[in-house]
Design a protein around this motif. Structure first.
Motif, PDB file in Angstrom:
ATOM      1  N   LEU A  16       9.345  11.914 -10.654  1.00 25.32           N
ATOM      2  CA  LEU A  16      10.488  11.254 -11.281  1.00 25.32           C
ATOM      3  C   LEU A  16      11.667  12.193 -11.513  1.00 25.32           C
ATOM      4  O   LEU A  16      12.794  11.736 -11.685  1.00 25.32           O
ATOM      5  N   ASN A  17      11.449  13.489 -11.468  1.00 23.66           N
ATOM      6  CA  ASN A  17      12.524  14.457 -11.692  1.00 23.66           C
ATOM      7  C   ASN A  17      13.264  14.823 -10.406  1.00 23.66           C
ATOM      8  O   ASN A  17      14.215  15.583 -10.438  1.00 23.66           O
ATOM      9  N   LYS A  18      12.790  14.313  -9.266  1.00 27.64           N
ATOM     10  CA  LYS A  18      13.402  14.656  -7.977  1.00 27.64           C
ATOM     11  C   LYS A  18      13.859  13.405  -7.245  1.00 27.64           C
ATOM     12  O   LYS A  18      13.070  12.512  -6.982  1.00 27.64           O
ATOM     13  N   GLY A  19      15.094  13.331  -6.874  1.00 25.24           N
ATOM     14  CA  GLY A  19      15.630  12.306  -6.001  1.00 25.24           C
ATOM     15  C   GLY A  19      15.464  10.887  -6.506  1.00 25.24           C
ATOM     16  O   GLY A  19      15.197  10.633  -7.680  1.00 25.24           O
ATOM     17  N   LYS A  20      15.649   9.951  -5.562  1.00 30.91           N
ATOM     18  CA  LYS A  20      15.551   8.527  -5.866  1.00 30.91           C
ATOM     19  C   LYS A  20      14.316   7.945  -5.201  1.00 30.91           C
ATOM     20  O   LYS A  20      13.993   8.264  -4.060  1.00 30.91           O
ATOM     21  N   PHE A  21      13.661   7.075  -5.913  1.00 29.44           N
ATOM     22  CA  PHE A  21      12.443   6.458  -5.382  1.00 29.44           C
ATOM     23  C   PHE A  21      12.752   5.593  -4.156  1.00 29.44           C
ATOM     24  O   PHE A  21      11.981   5.569  -3.212  1.00 29.44           O
ATOM     25  N   GLY A  22      13.876   4.882  -4.178  1.00 28.51           N
ATOM     26  CA  GLY A  22      14.219   3.977  -3.078  1.00 28.51           C
ATOM     27  C   GLY A  22      14.275   4.685  -1.738  1.00 28.51           C
ATOM     28  O   GLY A  22      13.728   4.204  -0.742  1.00 28.51           O
ATOM     29  N   SER A  23      14.924   5.837  -1.675  1.00 27.67           N
ATOM     30  CA  SER A  23      15.020   6.566  -0.416  1.00 27.67           C
ATOM     31  C   SER A  23      13.661   7.156  -0.017  1.00 27.67           C
ATOM     32  O   SER A  23      13.323   7.205   1.167  1.00 27.67           O
ATOM     33  N   TYR A  24      12.883   7.581  -1.003  1.00 30.21           N
ATOM     34  CA  TYR A  24      11.535   8.110  -0.738  1.00 30.21           C
ATOM     35  C   TYR A  24      10.642   7.015  -0.149  1.00 30.21           C
ATOM     36  O   TYR A  24       9.973   7.219   0.864  1.00 30.21           O
ATOM     37  N   PHE A  25      10.657   5.845  -0.759  1.00 32.75           N
ATOM     38  CA  PHE A  25       9.853   4.722  -0.280  1.00 32.75           C
ATOM     39  C   PHE A  25      10.323   4.271   1.098  1.00 32.75           C
ATOM     40  O   PHE A  25       9.513   4.012   1.987  1.00 32.75           O
ATOM     41  N   LYS A  26      11.643   4.212   1.301  1.00 27.30           N
ATOM     42  CA  LYS A  26      12.191   3.796   2.593  1.00 27.30           C
ATOM     43  C   LYS A  26      11.734   4.737   3.704  1.00 27.30           C
ATOM     44  O   LYS A  26      11.309   4.286   4.774  1.00 27.30           O
ATOM     45  N   THR A  27      11.792   6.032   3.446  1.00 26.74           N
ATOM     46  CA  THR A  27      11.370   7.012   4.448  1.00 26.74           C
ATOM     47  C   THR A  27       9.894   6.840   4.788  1.00 26.74           C
ATOM     48  O   THR A  27       9.515   6.829   5.959  1.00 26.74           O
ATOM     49  N   ARG A  28       9.070   6.672   3.786  1.00 25.57           N
ATOM     50  CA  ARG A  28       7.635   6.501   4.031  1.00 25.57           C
ATOM     51  C   ARG A  28       7.345   5.203   4.776  1.00 25.57           C
ATOM     52  O   ARG A  28       6.495   5.158   5.668  1.00 25.57           O
ATOM     53  N   LEU A  29       8.067   4.132   4.428  1.00 30.34           N
ATOM     54  CA  LEU A  29       7.857   2.838   5.092  1.00 30.34           C
ATOM     55  C   LEU A  29       8.303   2.894   6.551  1.00 30.34           C
ATOM     56  O   LEU A  29       7.603   2.402   7.445  1.00 30.34           O
ATOM     57  N   ILE A  72       0.839  -1.202   0.000  1.00 30.12           N
ATOM     58  CA  ILE A  72       0.000   0.000   0.000  1.00 30.12           C
ATOM     59  C   ILE A  72       0.875   1.253   0.000  1.00 30.12           C
ATOM     60  O   ILE A  72       0.632   2.200  -0.752  1.00 30.12           O
ATOM     61  N   ILE A  73       1.922   1.241   0.830  1.00 28.85           N
ATOM     62  CA  ILE A  73       2.819   2.396   0.902  1.00 28.85           C
ATOM     63  C   ILE A  73       3.606   2.544  -0.391  1.00 28.85           C
ATOM     64  O   ILE A  73       3.825   3.655  -0.874  1.00 28.85           O
ATOM     65  N   CYS A  74       4.016   1.434  -0.984  1.00 25.50           N
ATOM     66  CA  CYS A  74       4.733   1.472  -2.257  1.00 25.50           C
ATOM     67  C   CYS A  74       3.838   2.082  -3.342  1.00 25.50           C
ATOM     68  O   CYS A  74       4.287   2.913  -4.135  1.00 25.50           O
ATOM     69  N   HIS A  75       2.595   1.681  -3.355  1.00 24.43           N
ATOM     70  CA  HIS A  75       1.643   2.207  -4.341  1.00 24.43           C
ATOM     71  C   HIS A  75       1.463   3.712  -4.152  1.00 24.43           C
ATOM     72  O   HIS A  75       1.554   4.487  -5.116  1.00 24.43           O
ATOM     73  N   ALA A  76       1.222   4.128  -2.911  1.00 28.18           N
ATOM     74  CA  ALA A  76       1.023   5.554  -2.634  1.00 28.18           C
ATOM     75  C   ALA A  76       2.295   6.352  -2.940  1.00 28.18           C
ATOM     76  O   ALA A  76       2.221   7.476  -3.456  1.00 28.18           O
ATOM     77  N   SER A  77       3.442   5.750  -2.634  1.00 31.44           N
ATOM     78  CA  SER A  77       4.717   6.425  -2.903  1.00 31.44           C
ATOM     79  C   SER A  77       4.935   6.595  -4.402  1.00 31.44           C
ATOM     80  O   SER A  77       5.385   7.651  -4.860  1.00 31.44           O
ATOM     81  N   ALA A  78       4.645   5.555  -5.163  1.00 34.82           N
ATOM     82  CA  ALA A  78       4.825   5.625  -6.616  1.00 34.82           C
ATOM     83  C   ALA A  78       3.881   6.655  -7.230  1.00 34.82           C
ATOM     84  O   ALA A  78       4.265   7.394  -8.138  1.00 34.82           O
ATOM     85  N   LYS A  79       2.651   6.717  -6.713  1.00 37.02           N
ATOM     86  CA  LYS A  79       1.680   7.675  -7.241  1.00 37.02           C
ATOM     87  C   LYS A  79       2.118   9.118  -6.977  1.00 37.02           C
ATOM     88  O   LYS A  79       1.925   9.989  -7.812  1.00 37.02           O
ATOM     89  N   SER A  80       2.708   9.350  -5.793  1.00 37.95           N
ATOM     90  CA  SER A  80       3.052  10.729  -5.427  1.00 37.95           C
ATOM     91  C   SER A  80       4.493  11.105  -5.762  1.00 37.95           C
ATOM     92  O   SER A  80       4.875  12.258  -5.615  1.00 37.95           O
ATOM     93  N   PHE A  81       5.313  10.148  -6.204  1.00 39.72           N
ATOM     94  CA  PHE A  81       6.724  10.406  -6.474  1.00 39.72           C
ATOM     95  C   PHE A  81       6.904  11.207  -7.764  1.00 39.72           C
ATOM     96  O   PHE A  81       6.275  10.922  -8.778  1.00 39.72           O
TER      97      PHE A  81
END
Length: 191
Positions: A71-84, A60-69
């Protein structure tokens, strides 16, 4: 990582697909971050949370993170990790707050004496009213009436002389019941 001929999509492509509503891309992205999910799961203990709960929340968090991420800013991995991690911390905070509810309702002895509050009548306390783990519940199911009374004496809920008078037994009989209780506790709780 070895390429086995399977079409390996880029992270950005998977995120774009999730934003377009393709569910299979979410599974691929979650699989890619499975080690991160397992690491966070190992770092935080939440009562009554099993692997399926963690995996569902992570998805669920991965889905929400991907929807709100973006792509021109930062890395998805660190964004998802922070949210998780933030989600895991929220779960732990909620769990700890639940455990503190009893403390909020408690009153100090000084306040109780000042307000002339009387202690609870101990005759109303029974074993099932005390919060028990499964092993304790199994143990209490194996105890005889005499062994249960020995346990209540050990916990300070009833007095030894009251049990001896009520059941019309000797101190030796009660001592033997305590020995059997200790043996059953070792068998049930330590095995």
């Amino acid at each position: 990582m070895k390429n086995t001929g399977i079409n390996i999509k880029s992270e950005a492509e998977l995120i774009r697909q999730i934003k377009n509503g393709e569910d299979e891309a979410l599974l691929d992205l979650c699989f890619r971050y499975k080690p991160l999910i397992n690491k966070v799961k190992g770092m935080y203990h939440v009562r009554y949370y099993d692997n399926q709960d963690w995996e569902q929340d992570a998805m669920i968090i991965c889905h929400a993170s991907a929807k709100s991420f973006d792509l021109n800013k930062g890395k998805f991995g660190s964004y998802f990790k922070t949210r998780l991690i933030n989600h895991a911390r929220s779960l732990v905070r909620y769990d700890n707050a639940y455990r503190r509810q009893a403390l909020k309702q408690s009153v100090s002895l000084e306040t109780a004496k000042k307000n002339n509050l009387l202690p609870l009548n101990k005759s109303f306390v029974s074993i099932p009213e005390i919060p028990l783990s499964e092993n304790i519940a199994i143990l209490t199911g194996k105890l005889s009436t005499l062994e249960t009374n020995a346990l209540l004496i050990g916990l300070g809920i009833v007095k030894q002389k009251d049990v001896i008078e009520k059941l019309k037994i000797s101190k030796l009989t009660l001592s033997r019941a305590r020995s059997r209780l200790a043996q059953k506790m070792r068998q049930t709780l330590l095995d």
